[in-house]
Design a protein around this motif. Structure first.
Motif, PDB file in Angstrom:
ATOM      1  N   ALA A  53       0.843  -1.202   0.000  1.00  0.00           N
ATOM      2  CA  ALA A  53       0.000   0.000   0.000  1.00  0.00           C
ATOM      3  C   ALA A  53       0.873   1.244   0.000  1.00  0.00           C
ATOM      4  CB  ALA A  53      -0.886   0.016   1.248  1.00  0.00           C
ATOM      5  N   VAL A  54       0.244   2.327  -0.405  1.00  0.00           N
ATOM      6  CA  VAL A  54       0.808   3.660  -0.162  1.00  0.00           C
ATOM      7  C   VAL A  54      -0.070   4.272   0.922  1.00  0.00           C
ATOM      8  CG1 VAL A  54       1.070   5.987  -1.111  1.00  0.00           C
ATOM      9  CG2 VAL A  54       1.744   4.003  -2.473  1.00  0.00           C
ATOM     10  N   ILE A  55       0.568   4.789   1.968  1.00  0.00           N
ATOM     11  CA  ILE A  55      -0.188   5.466   3.031  1.00  0.00           C
ATOM     12  C   ILE A  55       0.327   6.903   3.114  1.00  0.00           C
ATOM     13  CG2 ILE A  55      -0.856   5.466   5.464  1.00  0.00           C
ATOM     14  CD1 ILE A  55      -0.258   2.483   5.581  1.00  0.00           C
ATOM     15  N   LEU A  56      -0.528   7.837   2.720  1.00  0.00           N
ATOM     16  CA  LEU A  56      -0.114   9.245   2.738  1.00  0.00           C
ATOM     17  C   LEU A  56      -0.772   9.966   3.917  1.00  0.00           C
ATOM     18  CD1 LEU A  56      -0.282  10.135  -1.072  1.00  0.00           C
ATOM     19  CD2 LEU A  56       1.721   9.505   0.298  1.00  0.00           C
ATOM     20  N   PRO A  57      -0.096  10.974   4.441  1.00  0.00           N
ATOM     21  CA  PRO A  57      -0.684  11.721   5.563  1.00  0.00           C
ATOM     22  C   PRO A  57      -1.663  12.784   5.070  1.00  0.00           C
ATOM     23  CG  PRO A  57       1.502  12.549   5.092  1.00  0.00           C
ATOM     24  CD  PRO A  57       1.259  11.424   4.119  1.00  0.00           C
ATOM     25  N   GLN A  58      -2.597  13.155   5.925  1.00  0.00           N
ATOM     26  CA  GLN A  58      -3.638  14.101   5.496  1.00  0.00           C
ATOM     27  C   GLN A  58      -3.108  15.518   5.256  1.00  0.00           C
ATOM     28  OE1 GLN A  58      -6.806  14.728   8.220  1.00  0.00           O
ATOM     29  NE2 GLN A  58      -5.524  15.672   9.770  1.00  0.00           N
ATOM     30  N   CYS A  59      -1.891  15.809   5.697  1.00  0.00           N
ATOM     31  CA  CYS A  59      -1.340  17.156   5.454  1.00  0.00           C
ATOM     32  C   CYS A  59      -1.076  17.405   3.975  1.00  0.00           C
ATOM     33  CB  CYS A  59      -0.067  17.364   6.274  1.00  0.00           C
ATOM     34  SG  CYS A  59       1.174  16.092   6.013  1.00  0.00           S
ATOM     35  N   LEU A  60      -1.281  16.377   3.126  1.00  0.00           N
ATOM     36  CA  LEU A  60      -1.061  16.560   1.693  1.00  0.00           C
ATOM     37  C   LEU A  60      -2.335  16.937   0.941  1.00  0.00           C
ATOM     38  CD1 LEU A  60       1.292  13.547   0.908  1.00  0.00           C
ATOM     39  CD2 LEU A  60       1.868  15.964   0.793  1.00  0.00           C
ATOM     40  N   VAL A  61      -3.486  16.794   1.574  1.00  0.00           N
ATOM     41  CA  VAL A  61      -4.735  17.003   0.822  1.00  0.00           C
ATOM     42  C   VAL A  61      -4.977  18.496   0.585  1.00  0.00           C
ATOM     43  CG1 VAL A  61      -5.718  14.896   1.829  1.00  0.00           C
ATOM     44  CG2 VAL A  61      -6.406  17.113   2.718  1.00  0.00           C
ATOM     45  N   GLY A  62      -5.726  18.791  -0.471  1.00  0.00           N
ATOM     46  CA  GLY A  62      -6.008  20.183  -0.830  1.00  0.00           C
ATOM     47  C   GLY A  62      -6.852  20.885   0.239  1.00  0.00           C
ATOM     48  N   GLU A  63      -6.775  22.211   0.246  1.00  0.00           N
ATOM     49  CA  GLU A  63      -7.483  22.999   1.273  1.00  0.00           C
ATOM     50  C   GLU A  63      -8.988  22.751   1.272  1.00  0.00           C
ATOM     51  OE1 GLU A  63      -7.081  27.310   1.725  1.00  0.00           O
ATOM     52  OE2 GLU A  63      -4.915  26.935   1.471  1.00  0.00           O
ATOM     53  N   LYS A  71     -14.134   5.708   9.255  1.00  0.00           N
ATOM     54  CA  LYS A  71     -13.407   5.210  10.422  1.00  0.00           C
ATOM     55  C   LYS A  71     -12.547   4.003  10.058  1.00  0.00           C
ATOM     56  CE  LYS A  71     -16.558   6.393  14.145  1.00  0.00           C
ATOM     57  NZ  LYS A  71     -17.549   5.832  15.046  1.00  0.00           N
ATOM     58  N   GLU A  72     -13.015   3.278   9.061  1.00  0.00           N
ATOM     59  CA  GLU A  72     -12.347   2.046   8.659  1.00  0.00           C
ATOM     60  C   GLU A  72     -11.157   2.300   7.722  1.00  0.00           C
ATOM     61  OE1 GLU A  72     -11.862  -2.019   8.542  1.00  0.00           O
ATOM     62  OE2 GLU A  72     -13.245  -0.915   9.823  1.00  0.00           O
ATOM     63  N   ASP A  73     -11.348   3.212   6.755  1.00  0.00           N
ATOM     64  CA  ASP A  73     -10.357   3.374   5.673  1.00  0.00           C
ATOM     65  C   ASP A  73      -9.660   4.726   5.641  1.00  0.00           C
ATOM     66  OD1 ASP A  73     -10.753   0.796   4.455  1.00  0.00           O
ATOM     67  OD2 ASP A  73     -12.716   1.517   3.855  1.00  0.00           O
ATOM     68  N   GLY A  74     -10.014   5.609   6.546  1.00  0.00           N
ATOM     69  CA  GLY A  74      -9.374   6.923   6.542  1.00  0.00           C
ATOM     70  C   GLY A  74     -10.057   7.890   5.591  1.00  0.00           C
ATOM     71  N   ILE A  75      -9.264   8.752   4.979  1.00  0.00           N
ATOM     72  CA  ILE A  75      -9.822   9.795   4.101  1.00  0.00           C
ATOM     73  C   ILE A  75     -10.031   9.215   2.701  1.00  0.00           C
ATOM     74  CG2 ILE A  75      -9.235  12.024   3.044  1.00  0.00           C
ATOM     75  CD1 ILE A  75      -7.670  12.438   5.832  1.00  0.00           C
ATOM     76  N   LEU A  76     -11.281   9.289   2.232  1.00  0.00           N
ATOM     77  CA  LEU A  76     -11.614   8.618   0.973  1.00  0.00           C
ATOM     78  C   LEU A  76     -11.562   9.616  -0.179  1.00  0.00           C
ATOM     79  CD1 LEU A  76     -14.630   6.522   2.315  1.00  0.00           C
ATOM     80  CD2 LEU A  76     -12.254   5.787   2.018  1.00  0.00           C
ATOM     81  N   ASN A  95      -1.920  -0.603 -10.510  1.00  0.00           N
ATOM     82  CA  ASN A  95      -0.824  -1.546 -10.255  1.00  0.00           C
ATOM     83  C   ASN A  95      -1.141  -2.589  -9.198  1.00  0.00           C
ATOM     84  OD1 ASN A  95       1.801  -0.682 -11.816  1.00  0.00           O
ATOM     85  ND2 ASN A  95       0.640   1.159 -11.329  1.00  0.00           N
ATOM     86  N   GLY A  96      -2.402  -2.619  -8.773  1.00  0.00           N
ATOM     87  CA  GLY A  96      -2.847  -3.654  -7.829  1.00  0.00           C
ATOM     88  C   GLY A  96      -2.490  -3.371  -6.382  1.00  0.00           C
ATOM     89  N   TRP A  97      -2.013  -2.145  -6.092  1.00  0.00           N
ATOM     90  CA  TRP A  97      -1.685  -1.778  -4.709  1.00  0.00           C
ATOM     91  C   TRP A  97      -2.926  -1.205  -4.037  1.00  0.00           C
ATOM     92  CZ3 TRP A  97       3.637   0.594  -3.334  1.00  0.00           C
ATOM     93  CH2 TRP A  97       4.651   0.022  -4.114  1.00  0.00           C
ATOM     94  N   ARG A  98      -2.846  -1.117  -2.725  1.00  0.00           N
ATOM     95  CA  ARG A  98      -3.889  -0.397  -2.010  1.00  0.00           C
ATOM     96  C   ARG A  98      -3.423   1.015  -1.676  1.00  0.00           C
ATOM     97  NH1 ARG A  98      -5.857  -4.877   2.126  1.00  0.00           N
ATOM     98  NH2 ARG A  98      -3.829  -5.810   1.704  1.00  0.00           N
ATOM     99  N   PHE A  99      -4.372   1.888  -1.379  1.00  0.00           N
ATOM    100  CA  PHE A  99      -4.031   3.298  -1.163  1.00  0.00           C
ATOM    101  C   PHE A  99      -4.860   3.855  -0.014  1.00  0.00           C
ATOM    102  CE2 PHE A  99      -5.061   7.769  -1.785  1.00  0.00           C
ATOM    103  CZ  PHE A  99      -3.794   8.323  -1.841  1.00  0.00           C
ATOM    104  N   PHE A 100      -4.203   4.572   0.868  1.00  0.00           N
ATOM    105  CA  PHE A 100      -4.907   5.174   2.005  1.00  0.00           C
ATOM    106  C   PHE A 100      -4.369   6.576   2.276  1.00  0.00           C
ATOM    107  CE2 PHE A 100      -4.703   0.592   2.668  1.00  0.00           C
ATOM    108  CZ  PHE A 100      -6.052   0.276   2.831  1.00  0.00           C
ATOM    109  N   ILE A 101      -5.251   7.429   2.771  1.00  0.00           N
ATOM    110  CA  ILE A 101      -4.814   8.713   3.333  1.00  0.00           C
ATOM    111  C   ILE A 101      -5.196   8.650   4.804  1.00  0.00           C
ATOM    112  CG2 ILE A 101      -4.991  11.220   3.257  1.00  0.00           C
ATOM    113  CD1 ILE A 101      -6.044  10.948   0.378  1.00  0.00           C
ATOM    114  N   SER A 102      -4.194   8.847   5.643  1.00  0.00           N
ATOM    115  CA  SER A 102      -4.409   8.622   7.071  1.00  0.00           C
ATOM    116  C   SER A 102      -4.381   9.938   7.855  1.00  0.00           C
ATOM    117  CB  SER A 102      -3.302   7.697   7.573  1.00  0.00           C
ATOM    118  OG  SER A 102      -3.274   7.692   8.971  1.00  0.00           O
ATOM    119  N   PRO A 103      -5.281  10.066   8.834  1.00  0.00           N
ATOM    120  CA  PRO A 103      -5.292  11.305   9.626  1.00  0.00           C
ATOM    121  C   PRO A 103      -4.227  11.355  10.722  1.00  0.00           C
ATOM    122  CG  PRO A 103      -7.069   9.862  10.310  1.00  0.00           C
ATOM    123  CD  PRO A 103      -6.413   9.186   9.145  1.00  0.00           C
ATOM    124  N   SER A 104      -3.590  10.219  11.020  1.00  0.00           N
ATOM    125  CA  SER A 104      -2.585  10.255  12.097  1.00  0.00           C
ATOM    126  C   SER A 104      -1.697   9.014  12.041  1.00  0.00           C
ATOM    127  CB  SER A 104      -3.276  10.284  13.467  1.00  0.00           C
ATOM    128  OG  SER A 104      -3.873   9.018  13.711  1.00  0.00           O
TER     129      SER A 104
END
Ligand code: SF4
Length: 183
Positions: A53-63, A71-76, A95-104
């Motif tokens: 997976a790629v797990i990105l932090p929420q500080c990257l999302v647009g304003e 609650k289960e998957d983070g920021i959709l 590419n068959g990976w999973r992707f998540f944006i996480s709040p913490s």
């Protein structure tokens, strides 16, 4: 670099980590995430795409991010194109990976365990890297998060800013396309 040499570098880097301020004073400094990435890379590449997976932090999302929170998957992400997370999500899916944006960081740890991930690329700032090293068991086979071991690759965030951050998006793209390599 041979496997033994890479392992020695890895062990030394973590052993001397608490003494970094002292070492810096005598002109010795090193990037611990680069050393860990190099050590874990082969193991990372061996993990099947479906378990990565790629797990990105929420500080990257647009304003004005249009995503909702689960609650289960983070920021959709809905790919509103205000940031590049949508593009990375699409690339992961292709590419068959999973992707998540996480709040913490804690949410990310729970994700790894809940989703059965075996390897992940994480965007992490220096403060979180330091906290993680102090609080997380790091072994030669991976990082232990909530009873689950995961093989990591880390991309350091551009800065320590919880609201407006940036990451090397091209590097992240290359890593996904190469199965984890590309650093
Ligand atoms: S692309 Fe996704 S994560 Fe980025 S702002 Fe839009 S919905 Fe939010």
């Amino acid at each position: 670099m041979t496997r033994d040499c890479s392992r020695f570098k890895f062990i030394s880097a973590f052993f001397f980590f608490p003494m970094r301020p002292l070492l810096a004073r005598i002109g010795l400094s090193y990037d611990i995430s680069a050393i860990a990435n190099a050590y874990y890379r082969e193991a990372f590449e061996r993990v099947p795409a479906a378990d990565k997976a790629v797990i990105l932090p929420q500080c990257l999302v647009g304003e004005k991010c249009k995503a909702r929170f689960s609650k289960e998957d983070g920021i959709l992400c809905v790919n509103c194109k205000q940031c590049r997370c949508g593009e990375i999500r699409a690339l992961c899916e292709e590419n068959g990976w999973r992707f998540f944006i996480s709040p913490s960081a804690n949410f990310s740890k729970r994700l790894v365990s809940r989703k059965g991930l075996r390897a992940a690329i994480g965007g992490v700032c220096d403060v979180e890297i330091e906290k993680g090293i102090r609080s997380t068991p790091i072994t030669l086979r991976g990082v232990r998060l909530k009873q689950k071991k995961i093989v990591p690759q880390v991309i350091r965030m551009a800065r320590c800013d919880c609201l407006n951050n940036d990451i090397d998006w091209e590097l992240l793209r290359r890593m996904i396309l190469n199965g984890g390599g590309g650093l």
